[in-house]
Design a protein around this motif. Structure first.
Motif, PDB file in Angstrom:
ATOM      1  N   ASP A   1       1.231   9.501 -12.250  1.00 59.87           N
ATOM      2  CA  ASP A   1       2.442   8.936 -11.644  1.00 59.87           C
ATOM      3  C   ASP A   1       2.878   9.760 -10.441  1.00 59.87           C
ATOM      4  OD1 ASP A   1       2.589   6.942 -13.653  1.00 59.87           O
ATOM      5  OD2 ASP A   1       3.607   8.344 -14.991  1.00 59.87           O
ATOM      6  N   ALA A   2       1.915  10.125  -9.620  1.00 57.85           N
ATOM      7  CA  ALA A   2       2.202  10.982  -8.471  1.00 57.85           C
ATOM      8  C   ALA A   2       1.240  10.716  -7.326  1.00 57.85           C
ATOM      9  CB  ALA A   2       2.129  12.452  -8.883  1.00 57.85           C
ATOM     10  N   VAL A   3       1.648  11.126  -6.134  1.00 54.42           N
ATOM     11  CA  VAL A   3       0.794  11.123  -4.953  1.00 54.42           C
ATOM     12  C   VAL A   3       0.760  12.554  -4.437  1.00 54.42           C
ATOM     13  CG1 VAL A   3       0.482  10.307  -2.586  1.00 54.42           C
ATOM     14  CG2 VAL A   3       1.380   8.754  -4.324  1.00 54.42           C
ATOM     15  N   SER A   4      -0.438  13.096  -4.252  1.00 45.53           N
ATOM     16  CA  SER A   4      -0.579  14.439  -3.703  1.00 45.53           C
ATOM     17  C   SER A   4      -0.735  14.345  -2.195  1.00 45.53           C
ATOM     18  CB  SER A   4      -1.797  15.135  -4.310  1.00 45.53           C
ATOM     19  OG  SER A   4      -1.591  15.411  -5.679  1.00 45.53           O
TER      20      SER A   4
ATOM     21  N   GLY B   1      -8.892  11.680 -11.815  1.00 44.70           N
ATOM     22  CA  GLY B   1      -7.997  12.697 -12.338  1.00 44.70           C
ATOM     23  C   GLY B   1      -8.563  13.367 -13.580  1.00 44.70           C
ATOM     24  N   SER B   2      -7.905  14.392 -14.029  1.00 44.65           N
ATOM     25  CA  SER B   2      -8.348  15.099 -15.233  1.00 44.65           C
ATOM     26  C   SER B   2      -8.120  14.231 -16.454  1.00 44.65           C
ATOM     27  CB  SER B   2      -7.585  16.412 -15.386  1.00 44.65           C
ATOM     28  OG  SER B   2      -6.197  16.172 -15.527  1.00 44.65           O
ATOM     29  N   LYS B   3      -9.050  14.277 -17.406  1.00 44.60           N
ATOM     30  CA  LYS B   3      -8.946  13.438 -18.605  1.00 44.60           C
ATOM     31  C   LYS B   3      -7.725  13.783 -19.438  1.00 44.60           C
ATOM     32  CE  LYS B   3     -13.798  12.186 -19.186  1.00 44.60           C
ATOM     33  NZ  LYS B   3     -14.970  12.171 -20.101  1.00 44.60           N
ATOM     34  N   SER B   4      -7.318  15.038 -19.384  1.00 44.82           N
ATOM     35  CA  SER B   4      -6.165  15.455 -20.185  1.00 44.82           C
ATOM     36  C   SER B   4      -4.882  14.781 -19.730  1.00 44.82           C
ATOM     37  CB  SER B   4      -5.990  16.978 -20.099  1.00 44.82           C
ATOM     38  OG  SER B   4      -5.792  17.366 -18.738  1.00 44.82           O
TER      39      SER B   4
ATOM     40  N   LYS C   1      -8.205   9.231 -21.647  1.00 44.29           N
ATOM     41  CA  LYS C   1      -8.972   8.330 -20.788  1.00 44.29           C
ATOM     42  C   LYS C   1      -8.898   8.785 -19.330  1.00 44.29           C
ATOM     43  CE  LYS C   1      -8.444   4.196 -23.664  1.00 44.29           C
ATOM     44  NZ  LYS C   1      -7.943   2.797 -23.709  1.00 44.29           N
ATOM     45  N   SER C   2      -9.960   8.512 -18.585  1.00 47.02           N
ATOM     46  CA  SER C   2      -9.981   8.881 -17.175  1.00 47.02           C
ATOM     47  C   SER C   2      -9.130   7.906 -16.364  1.00 47.02           C
ATOM     48  CB  SER C   2     -11.415   8.895 -16.649  1.00 47.02           C
ATOM     49  OG  SER C   2     -11.997   7.612 -16.745  1.00 47.02           O
ATOM     50  N   TYR C   3      -8.670   8.339 -15.214  1.00 45.52           N
ATOM     51  CA  TYR C   3      -7.853   7.509 -14.340  1.00 45.52           C
ATOM     52  C   TYR C   3      -7.992   8.056 -12.931  1.00 45.52           C
ATOM     53  CZ  TYR C   3      -4.701  11.495 -14.419  1.00 45.52           C
ATOM     54  OH  TYR C   3      -4.191  12.758 -14.293  1.00 45.52           O
ATOM     55  N   ARG C   4      -7.503   7.330 -11.964  1.00 48.55           N
ATOM     56  CA  ARG C   4      -7.560   7.761 -10.577  1.00 48.55           C
ATOM     57  C   ARG C   4      -6.165   8.059 -10.055  1.00 48.55           C
ATOM     58  NH1 ARG C   4     -12.625   7.217  -8.864  1.00 48.55           N
ATOM     59  NH2 ARG C   4     -12.072   7.754  -6.727  1.00 48.55           N
TER      60      ARG C   4
ATOM     61  N   PHE D   1      -6.144   2.259  -3.951  1.00 47.57           N
ATOM     62  CA  PHE D   1      -7.462   2.466  -4.542  1.00 47.57           C
ATOM     63  C   PHE D   1      -8.571   1.669  -3.848  1.00 47.57           C
ATOM     64  CE2 PHE D   1      -4.204   2.839  -7.947  1.00 47.57           C
ATOM     65  CZ  PHE D   1      -4.237   4.230  -8.042  1.00 47.57           C
ATOM     66  N   GLY D   2      -8.275   1.213  -2.630  1.00 45.22           N
ATOM     67  CA  GLY D   2      -9.299   0.521  -1.854  1.00 45.22           C
ATOM     68  C   GLY D   2      -9.474  -0.940  -2.165  1.00 45.22           C
ATOM     69  N   ASN D   3      -8.603  -1.521  -3.002  1.00 44.00           N
ATOM     70  CA  ASN D   3      -8.722  -2.944  -3.328  1.00 44.00           C
ATOM     71  C   ASN D   3      -7.367  -3.642  -3.339  1.00 44.00           C
ATOM     72  OD1 ASN D   3      -7.697  -1.729  -5.598  1.00 44.00           O
ATOM     73  ND2 ASN D   3      -9.350  -2.344  -6.978  1.00 44.00           N
ATOM     74  N   GLY D   4      -6.474  -3.153  -2.471  1.00 47.96           N
ATOM     75  CA  GLY D   4      -5.153  -3.769  -2.327  1.00 47.96           C
ATOM     76  C   GLY D   4      -5.108  -4.648  -1.093  1.00 47.96           C
ATOM     77  N   TYR D   5      -4.132  -4.372  -0.204  1.00 45.86           N
ATOM     78  CA  TYR D   5      -3.993  -5.141   1.033  1.00 45.86           C
ATOM     79  C   TYR D   5      -4.703  -4.437   2.179  1.00 45.86           C
ATOM     80  CZ  TYR D   5      -0.370  -8.225  -0.894  1.00 45.86           C
ATOM     81  OH  TYR D   5       0.307  -9.161  -1.628  1.00 45.86           O
ATOM     82  N   PHE D   6      -5.697  -5.111   2.768  1.00 39.35           N
ATOM     83  CA  PHE D   6      -6.345  -4.577   3.951  1.00 39.35           C
ATOM     84  C   PHE D   6      -7.203  -5.655   4.598  1.00 39.35           C
ATOM     85  CE2 PHE D   6      -9.489  -3.794   0.617  1.00 39.35           C
ATOM     86  CZ  PHE D   6     -10.706  -4.089   1.229  1.00 39.35           C
ATOM     87  N   GLN D   7      -7.661  -5.347   5.797  1.00 45.74           N
ATOM     88  CA  GLN D   7      -8.540  -6.242   6.543  1.00 45.74           C
ATOM     89  C   GLN D   7      -9.733  -5.429   7.020  1.00 45.74           C
ATOM     90  OE1 GLN D   7      -8.677  -9.369   7.275  1.00 45.74           O
ATOM     91  NE2 GLN D   7      -9.508  -9.725   9.302  1.00 45.74           N
ATOM     92  N   GLY D   8     -10.921  -6.011   6.990  1.00 45.87           N
ATOM     93  CA  GLY D   8     -12.099  -5.318   7.477  1.00 45.87           C
ATOM     94  C   GLY D   8     -12.827  -4.565   6.383  1.00 45.87           C
ATOM     95  N   PRO D   9     -13.744  -3.659   6.762  1.00 42.08           N
ATOM     96  CA  PRO D   9     -14.533  -2.931   5.766  1.00 42.08           C
ATOM     97  C   PRO D   9     -13.702  -1.935   4.976  1.00 42.08           C
ATOM     98  CG  PRO D   9     -14.944  -2.060   7.965  1.00 42.08           C
ATOM     99  CD  PRO D   9     -14.121  -3.294   8.149  1.00 42.08           C
ATOM    100  N   GLU D  10     -14.057  -1.712   3.720  1.00 36.92           N
ATOM    101  CA  GLU D  10     -13.328  -0.772   2.870  1.00 36.92           C
ATOM    102  C   GLU D  10     -13.366   0.643   3.431  1.00 36.92           C
ATOM    103  OE1 GLU D  10     -14.136  -0.802  -1.323  1.00 36.92           O
ATOM    104  OE2 GLU D  10     -14.634  -2.926  -1.315  1.00 36.92           O
TER     105      GLU D  10
END
Length: 319
Positions: free
Chosen positions: A145-148, A174-177, A183-186, A247-256
């Motif tokens: 629940d953060a942005v670095s 992110g760390s599994k802990s 569970k793993s997450y991004r 995470f690269g699959n929201g709002y955008f145009q063109g190549p990822e």
């Protein structure tokens, strides 16, 4: 007879002209009524809910420089009453991102707060960083629940900095802990460098003479620090991209790999009437002569980039 023939030809010509005008008007009306969305939604998650922004200062920054960045982030969620007589505001600028959430099935709002700040003045990874090391630094902050946000000082070089980018945003495992039941997450992260001594004409325009294009005089930075005020512009742009495409699959145009996002779609636009080499019609501080378009906390003034407004399919400016 010739006169009747002329009149007949004139009538035919008039009818054809009216048809063409009517058809053109109808086509123009259709364009106005049904403008296509430039940024496409790729069905991925946006940032939402209560999210803390953790700052990781890498290298030497003055306390006054840290205050500029901190005040920008606290200004994002400033109460309307505190900025009642100081509009337009940073909060008002950020409201454009909320329109992206209105278009998704999950309409949960994003609430940003300034979290922890970590300082590394000893250059623990050296003064020349790779993209992988930027992720390593970002991982030092809170992940759930953060942005670095990694901020590198003017004497630190970063892979690609000044050549193809002024900063970047992305996500990492992110760390599994920290995940639910291990569970793993991004987690999302942002990096921005201080271009003061390396490429101010590339990453701190319009507060420095541009390295190419029209050579208009540079504007006076609102916080009297072209490097840091340039960082605010790039941070604001990347923060909007992080919120709407974390995470690269929201709002955008063109190549990822090189997408156009909420702010990068409107690069170089800060006020109405902007064109290449001209930032637009901005507000000017009567005392310092500095140019800005947004008020923030603690009497701060900032210059923030235009954001693509999905409700109008156009770049939206505060002034």
């Amino acid at each position: 007879m010739a006169s009747l023939h002329v009149r007949f030809v004139l009538k035919v010509f008039l009818l054809v002209s009216l048809f063409q005008i009517s058809f053109a008007a109808r086509k123009l009306s259709e364009l106005v009524q049904d403008q296509p969305q430039l940024l496409h939604y790729h069905k991925g998650a946006l940032l939402y809910g209560k999210t803390s922004v953790n700052l990781i200062w890498y290298g030497k920054f003055k306390l006054s420089q840290r205050a500029i960045i901190s005040d920008f982030f606290t200004s994002l969620s400033a109460s309307p009453s505190s900025l009642e007589n100081t509009q337009p505001s940073v909060t008002k600028w950020w409201e454009t991102t909320e329109k992206y959430y209105d278009l998704t099935s999950k309409k949960n709002a994003l609430s940003l707060t300034l979290g922890k700040q970590l300082v590394d003045e000893k250059y623990s990874l050296g003064k020349s960083l790779t993209n992988k090391q930027i992720v390593e630094l970002a991982s030092r902050g809170e992940q759930k629940d953060a942005v670095s946000v990694v901020l590198t000082s003017s004497d630190v070089t970063v892979e690609g900095f000044c050549l193809s980018k002024c900063g970047s945003h992305g996500s990492a495992l992110g760390s599994k802990s920290g995940g639910a039941k291990g569970k793993s997450y991004r987690f999302a992260y942002i990096w921005v460098g201080n271009s003061e001594t390396q490429c101010p004409g590339y990453c701190a325009w319009p507060f420095h003479q541009p390295i190419y294009g029209p050579q208009n005089p540079p504007l006076i930075a609102p916080n009297n620090d072209a490097g840091l005020d340039g960082m605010v512009i790039n941070l604001a742009s990347l923060l909007a991209g992080t919120a709407t495409n974390p995470f690269g699959n929201g709002y955008f145009q063109g190549p990822e790999e090189a997408p156009l996002e909420a702010a990068s779609t409107c690069t170089g636009i800060y006020g109405k009437g902007a064109y290449p080499g001209y930032a637009g019609n901005l507000l000017v501080d009567s005392t310092t002569g500095a140019s800005y378009n947004a008020h923030g906390n603690n009497g701060r003034k900032f210059l923030l980039p235009a954001l693509y407004d999905p409700s109008t399919s156009a770049c939206s400016t505060l002034v």
